[in-house]
Each structure stands twice: as structure tokens, then as C-alpha cells.
Design a protein around this motif. Structure first.
Motif, PDB file in Angstrom:
ATOM      1  N   SER A   1     117.613  80.362 -38.109  1.00 57.19           N
ATOM      2  CA  SER A   1     116.184  80.443 -37.815  1.00 57.19           C
ATOM      3  C   SER A   1     115.935  80.602 -36.327  1.00 57.19           C
ATOM      4  O   SER A   1     115.089  81.399 -35.902  1.00 57.19           O
ATOM      5  CB  SER A   1     115.480  79.188 -38.346  1.00 57.19           C
ATOM      6  OG  SER A   1     114.112  79.190 -37.991  1.00 57.19           O
TER       7      SER A   1
ATOM      8  N   ASP B   1     122.225  84.917 -45.898  1.00 59.09           N
ATOM      9  CA  ASP B   1     122.747  83.787 -46.667  1.00 59.09           C
ATOM     10  C   ASP B   1     124.158  83.399 -46.248  1.00 59.09           C
ATOM     11  O   ASP B   1     124.889  82.758 -47.001  1.00 59.09           O
ATOM     12  CB  ASP B   1     122.716  84.107 -48.162  1.00 59.09           C
ATOM     13  CG  ASP B   1     123.501  85.374 -48.496  1.00 59.09           C
ATOM     14  OD1 ASP B   1     124.062  85.982 -47.557  1.00 59.09           O
ATOM     15  OD2 ASP B   1     123.551  85.760 -49.688  1.00 59.09           O
TER      16      ASP B   1
ATOM     17  N   LYS C   1     121.206  76.596 -41.324  1.00 64.83           N
ATOM     18  CA  LYS C   1     119.949  77.307 -41.544  1.00 64.83           C
ATOM     19  C   LYS C   1     119.080  77.269 -40.292  1.00 64.83           C
ATOM     20  O   LYS C   1     118.392  78.243 -39.966  1.00 64.83           O
ATOM     21  CB  LYS C   1     119.202  76.689 -42.729  1.00 64.83           C
ATOM     22  CG  LYS C   1     119.893  76.896 -44.074  1.00 64.83           C
ATOM     23  CD  LYS C   1     119.117  76.226 -45.203  1.00 64.83           C
ATOM     24  CE  LYS C   1     119.794  76.456 -46.549  1.00 64.83           C
ATOM     25  NZ  LYS C   1     119.060  75.790 -47.665  1.00 64.83           N
TER      26      LYS C   1
END
Length: 739
Positions: free
Chosen positions: A120, A127, A116
Motif C-alpha cells: 500500500s 497478491d 500488505k
């Protein structure tokens, strides 16, 4: 205690050998339970494989250049412990849904968070994470101030002054590569930078304490020192020459420049003779030992003018000459300067200038920089986890294919144009054939000797690509076509798996049977070659003998006959008696066998066919049998072993499978006439038809004679059996009875 049940493995026959079958993610998860004796490969090299290089390096956990069974098992257990649906590993996809990362374990949770974080950092909202996302570490960390590698860049600074210090450090001492792709500084670099600043500042400050003695000529001291150093040895040479003249006046001519030396170069452009002129004395030596300032060797005039303007005009203004003591006093004034100069430290930062150096020291950002570095270092575990996500994606993408080339050889036996075995390098086009199985040669020393145990026909080539500027060695496996045109030095073209073409030259051939067909005709080809070689050799010998005889006759000496007599050796019949006897016994046995077989034939044509078949069998049978035995045992294992593999099982290349490894050109029947085809002369056609007619007539007459036709020259009248009359003997025996 109940015995633990072993995993239920499935097996399949691949390449004529039973191997374990990998069909599910559970199979991969239980690889550690598979008996190592059942693995096809025990180890393989990292180099020379057509496979993702980074994935191979990750599998090679100990970094020794070899991937072994236990390393593959460790990778399998690690991968299957993270991916929820283990069957997805078999697909070899490069996109992994985040939901498939099992965060029930500590490792899985850390990797999911890191995945994740990567998305970012890249500014992506999705997903799933792909291999492309994790491959570019520069892009991942490009917009981050801290990335856990212990290196900070200008982007890590909160103010311009701190950024300027980092920039000055990189400018003077060089930078340390940051994960973002920009050069920065680490703790060692910061310490070295500030140490150099302090040393240089202290060294410069020492000159202010005793400035007059250190800089006797003020701001010109450095230039004055350099000018004196340039002529120092030449001045010392001049004064020594003067002392020799004072010691013995008779040597004045020897130590002075002679007219003969000048005359030797007078016919040349003296402007280009400065090197020879510079070897002359600085000035003309005299007994009084004084150096005249206005009569200096022209080759040294410019250098001495600098000394005069910077030093002598200051210490001895208006002087026309200088003594040795005066010169020594000049050199003595530089002693303090030379001591200070030798103590110089921190010269690496000198380019910044003393003002900038003192300003950086005054601001004292050392501890601030070290704190930033420590803050960056604190994220090391998180950054390492980001690298681990890349490992997860690479193994998720490539691991199952690797297993297909390590545990089993399905990629090799599948012969898929899009998926090749990891050891395959491309295709070789040579002699109207395409060899589809080519391997890079990692060790060229005894590779061919070790690979010859494979029983396959191997062609070694050196391949060169001018476009890529590279050279490599390959070995191609040939399983179809003939061999008469193959030889070392033959040119070919090699195409690698990326489609690049290489100029290939055959360097070595390992000869083994290619096919039954080739083996069938090989005895006749060898016989034809033997006869041709004999004819050529005989013709060459006769030509040489005729030429030699002609030359000898011209010279009046005939040495040919003499040499022939000396060279002629008597035939030793005893030497060959055993051979003749063995041949005779074999011929007798074969003849008796042929006689029995032919006697059972019912017709003459059948007998002829039987004889022909038996002759062909006798000639080609052994070669075909030997070829069949070798072809069914061909094994790629020795070739891979020669490349550094540890093959644990045979990799058979039988006759049927071997036919897929080499494709031979096939041409359609051409109906259009060839205008350049060599025409057969009429007389040769007539002769051929006449010979055929004679054979037909001979066979007809022979058969007719056997059938009892009296008109055939081969007809033989049947022998008449004579039976004696037994009646008189009976009458003679009956006569005594009548009496």
C-alpha cells in the motif's frame, strides 16, 4: 511411555563422504533434530563470503560475526513456521505469494498485514510481494507521516508554523535520519532545541537589565573590546619598559629599539618584514611613561587606530597621549561585559537571531512536537514488522542455498558455472591454466601454515584493482599442469565473480603434488636441475678461480693455491663406511631380484623392456606412490579453517574431482611451418642418425650372437662336454674273473 520416533533422514555420498540429504521443506523444518555431529560446518564467518550480506547478518542473530548451528536451526524453524508450502523454500525465489504466508499463527498474521501495508505504501496492487519491494525502506516510508522510528520530519507537521520549527531545529542542531531518508527530529533533539532557545533568550535579556554597564560603548562595545584585546599585551609591554627606564636610566638603550636591529633588515623590503618589526616596542619608551598616540610602531598602527577611534577618542577626545592609569580605566569598563559574555548559553541557535528565537518560544510548540513523536513511536511494532517482512523475503530467497553450503557442500561439488560455493571468490589465470577454485584470505598471518595441512598445491596472490581502488589477498588451488614456471613474484590475472579483473602477484606457494603425471617426472626434473645447478656452479667456481688467479698474478701474489691447500679436507673413509655398506646391500638385493625377473623372460627385447620398466619403477615409483597417497587425501577443510570456518567433516578433493578445479590449455596440432623455428644443423642430424644406427647394429649383433649366428662378434661356441670311456674299466674288472 512410547519412545518418540526420530525424523527419517536421507543420506547421500558427496565428495567421498556420507552427508545428510536435504530434498524437502520438511527436512529444513526438522533441522533441529539432526545430530550436530553430522553437520558439515559448525560455524562460518559473516565476512568474506560471496552471499547476500543482509541475509548473513540476519542469520547471525547475536551479531558476533559468526553463524553457528543453533542460529541456523532457529532461522529454519522461524521460516518454515511462516511459509505454508515449505517446499517452495528450496526454489530460492524472490517473490512470495501473500497466500503462502500462514496467518494461522500470530507472527504470520502480523507479517501478512505488514506485507500488505508495504504494498500500500508503495502504491502497488498485487497478491504477492518481492524482495525488491521490501529492500528499499526509503521508498516504503517516503510517503508516510509516521513510521514508528520516533523521528518526525517536516512532512509530519500539520501546519506551516510547526514545520518551520522542525526546520529551524534541524538547521541549528542537526537532524536525525528518518526511515524515509529525510532528516528530522526526535524527542531528545526537541528538548535540546528548546533548552538552547530559552538559555540564549535569557542571556540576551540579562543585558537589558544593566545595559549601560555591560555595553559601555553602545553597539560598538563588542568591536571595541576585540580591538583592546588585540593590543592589550603590547600596551602592557610598553608601560613596563617605561618603568624599567624610570628605575634605571642606563637600560633605556636595551629596552628600546636599536639602530643595529633596523640596520639588520634595512637591505630587505621592509614591507615584508612586519613580523620582525612587530616584535619591536609599541612605541619608544620614555621615563615619563606616557604612550604617544601619534608615534606608534608601524606594524601595530592599524590595530591601534581601531582602539583610538572606538575607545580613546570617546573617553579622551583630542588627547595626544595616554597614561597607564588611563589605559587601565579603559580596560575596567569592560569587566561587566566580559562577565556577561562568559555566561553565554544557547549559542547553537544564535544563527536564528533573537527575534526568531523569541517568536518560537512565544508560539511554544514543544509539547505539540513531543505528541507527534509519541504518535510516531506508537507505530514501532508495526514498522518492526515491516522490517521482519524483509527478513522473511531474504531468507525465503537465500536460505536453502546457505544450507547447501553449511549442512552439505552440494554447491561446491556441483561445480556449476552459475552457482558457486559461498567461499569461492573467482578464477585465477596463470601459466596457461585457469584455477577455478579461489578463496579470499581473511587472516594472512599463519594462513598458509594452517592451509598446508590440506595436501593441496596452493598459490597465494595479492590482487589489486585500480578501477575499484581496492586490494585483496586470495589463495588459488592448482590441480593440473606443471610447476616449473611458478614462483613468487609471477604476475597473473584474477577475475572475481562479478567479472572485475584484478592484477595478481604471487606472494607464496605451498608445494604439494598436483598429479600422478607430474609426480612421475619430478625425479627426472630434480635430477636435471641438480645436474644443471652443478654444472653452473662448477663453471662459476672455475670462472671465479681463473679471474682470481689472473688478478693474483697481476699483483704478484698467488693466493689461490694456498687457499686451496688450506680448504682441502682429507676424505674420511670410516665416516662413509656404513653408507657404502647399506648401498652395497641394497644394490645386491635389487640386482638379484632383477636377475631372477630377467631370467624368466623368453626373448631379449622383452628382457630389455623389463629392465627399462623396472628402472622407471625404481626411480618414479616412490614419487608416484607418495603423490597418489596425498592426492586421494586432499582436503579443503584446513583452508576453510584458516579462513575462520569450523569444518566438522572432511571436504575431500580426490583425483577425479580435482581434475575439474583446474583447466589446462590444450593446443591443436599446427601444420604450418614456423619461420622462426631453430633449425637443426646437418652435422647434428648425421650424428644422431649415426648414433641410432650404431645402437641398432649393436642390438642386432647382440641378439644374433645369442641366437648362435657364427658371423656375430658376440657369438660364442658352445662348450663340448668330455665324457670318459668306461669300457676299459669294465674289461679290467672282468679279467680276474676269467683267470
Amino acid at each position: 511411555m512410547a519412545e518418540k520416533k526420530s525424523y527419517d533422514w536421507q543420506y547421500v555420498s558427496v565428495g567421498g563422504v556420507v552427508r545428510v540429504k536435504l530434498t524437502s521443506g520438511e527436512d529444513i523444518a526438522h533441522l533441529g533434530e539432526l545430530d550436530q555431529k553430522k553437520w558439515t560446518v559448525l560455524s562460518c564467518p559473516v565476512d568474506g563470503l560471496e552471499f547476500d550480506r543482509r541475509a548473513l547478518e540476519l542469520l547471525d542473530a547475536d551479531g558476533d560475526g559468526k553463524i553457528r548451528v543453533h542460529e541456523v536451526v532457529e532461522a529454519a524453524e522461524w521460516l518454515t513456521s511462516i511459509v505454508r508450502d515449505k517446499d517452495l523454500i528450496l526454489k530460492g525465489d524472490d517473490v512470495l505469494p501473500l497466500s503462502q504466508i500462514d496467518d494461522a499463527t500470530e507472527t504470520g498474521k502480523r507479517l501478512k498485514n505488514s506485507a500488505k501495508q508495504i504494498l500500500s505504501n508503495l502504491g502497488l496492487e498485487k497478491d504477492s510481494i518481492s524482495l525488491a519491494d521490501t529492500s528499499d525502506s526509503v521508498a516504503i516510508f517516503a510517503k508516510t507521516k509516521f513510521n514508528g522510528d520516533g523521528v518526525i520530519t517536516v512532512a509530519s507537521a500539520d501546519d506551516e508554523e510547526l514545520a518551520g520549527v522542525i526546520s529551524s531545529c534541524v538547521e541549528t542542531l542537526g537532524g536525525v535520519p528518518d526511515r524515509s531518508g529525510v532528516d528530522g527530529v526526535d524527542a531528545d533533539k526537541v528538548e535540546a532545541f528548546y533548552t538552547a532557545l530559552e538559555d540564549y533568550s535569557a542571556w540576551k535579556a540579562a543585558a537589558d537589565v544593566d545595559k549601560e554597564s555591560i555595553f559601555p560603548y553602545g553597539d560598538n562595545t563588542e568591536a571595541a573590546f576585540a580591538a583592546c584585546e588585540t593590543v592589550k599585551d603590547k600596551v602592557a609591554d610598553f608601560f613596563m619598559r617605561c618603568k624599567l627606564i624610570n628605575f634605571d636610566g642606563s637600560v633605556s638603550a636595551a629596552v628600546d629599539v636599536s639602530a643595529e636591529k633596523v640596520a639588520a633588515i634595512s637591505d630587505r623590503n621592509l614591507g615584508t618584514c612586519l613580523e620582525e618589526i612587530a616584535a619591536y616596542p609599541l612605541a619608544r619608551p620614555t621615563k615619563d611613561g606616557v604612550l604617544p598616540l601619534d608615534a606608534i610602531n608601524p606594524a601595530w598602527q592599524a590595530a591601534f587606530d581601531s582602539v583610538r577611534s572606538l575607545v580613546l577618542d570617546v573617553d579622551f577626545p583630542g588627547s595626544k597621549s595616554i597614561s597607564e592609569d588611563e589605559w587601565k580605566s579603559v580596560l575596567a569598563k569592560f569587566e561587566a561585559y566580559t562577565v556577561w559574555k562568559a555566561a553565554k548559553k544557547g549559542e547553537a541557535v544564535e544563527a536564528l537571531g533573537i527575534d526568531r528565537i523569541n517568536a518560537i518560544l512565544k508560539s511554544d510548540k514543544r509539547q505539540t512536537l513531543l505528541d507527534l513523536i509519541a504518535k510516531d513511536k506508537a507505530l514501532e511494532a508495526e514498522s518492526a514488522s515491516i522490517d521482519e517482512v524483509d527478513k522473511l523475503l531474504r531468507l525465503y530467497r537465500h536460505f536453502f542455498r546457505f544450507l547447501n553450503n553449511f549442512v552439505v557442500f552440494t554447491d561446491f561439488y556441483g561445480r556449476n558455472d552459475t552457482v558457486k560455493a559461498v567461499f569461492e571468490a573467482g578464477k585465477l589465470y596463470i601459466d596457461e591454466r585457469c584455477c577455478n577454485l579461489c578463496l579470499k584470505v581473511n587472516a594472512s598471518g599463519n594462513h598458509a601454515e594452517a592451509a598446508s595441512l590440506s595436501g593441496m598445491f596452493l598459490i597465494y596472490c595479492t590482487c589489486t584493482s585500480k578501477k575499484l581502488g581496492k586490494t585483496q589477498n586470495i589463495v588459488a588451488v592448482m590441480t593440473g599442469g606443471g610447476v616449473k614456471n611458478l614462483r613468487p613474484g609471477k604476475n597473473a590475472v584474477f577475475y572475481d565473480l562479478e567479472g572485475n579483473d584484478w592484477d595478481a602477484v604471487v606472494t607464496k606457494i605451498v608445494d604439494n603434488p598436483i598429479s600422478i603425471r607430474q609426480a612421475f617426472w619430478s625425479p627426472y626434473r630434480k635430477l636435471g636441475k641438480f645436474i644443471t645447478d652443478k654444472i653452473e656452479k662448477n663453471a662459476a667456481e672455475k670462472d671465479a678461480a681463473a679471474t682470481s688467479d689472473l688478478l693474483n698474478k697481476v699483483d704478484g701474489v698467488d693466493l689461490t693455491k694456498k687457499d686451496a691447500k688450506q680448504a682441502k679436507q682429507p676424505f674420511d673413509i670410516a665416516k662413509f663406511a656404513g653408507i657404502f655398506a647399506a648401498i652395497g646391500m641394497a644394490a645386491g638385493y635389487i640386482g638379484a631380484l632383477l636377475k631372477d625377473i630377467i631370467a624368466g623372460a623368453t626373448s631379449e627385447p622383452l628382457k630389455a623392456l623389463i629392465v627399462l620398466a623396472i628402472l622407471l619403477l625404481c626411480v618414479s615409483g616412490p614419487a608416484c606412490l607418495l603423490a597418489w597417497l596425498k592426492l586421494r587425501k586432499r582436503n579443503l577443510g584446513p583452508v576453510l579453517n584458516a579462513n575462520g570456518w569450523a569444518i566438522n567433516s572432511v571436504v575431500l578433493v580426490n583425483i577425479l574431482f580435482g581434475g575439474t578445479l583446474t583447466s589446462v590449455a590444450k593446443y591443436p596440432l599446427v601444420k604450418t611451418p614456423d619461420p622462426f623455428k631453430v633449425k637443426v644443423p646437418v652435422w647434428r642430424k648425421i650424428l644422431n642418425w649415426l648414433a641410432a644406427a650404431i645402437v641398432v647394429v649393436f642390438v642386432v649383433l647382440l641378439v644374433a650372437g645369442k641366437k648362435g649366428c657364427s658371423w656375430s662378434p658376440f657369438y660364442k661356441e658352445p662348450a663340448v662336454e668330455v665324457v670318459e670311456d668306461a669300457a676299459p674299466a669294465v674289461e679290467e674288472e672282468a679279467a680276474p674273473l676269467a683267470e
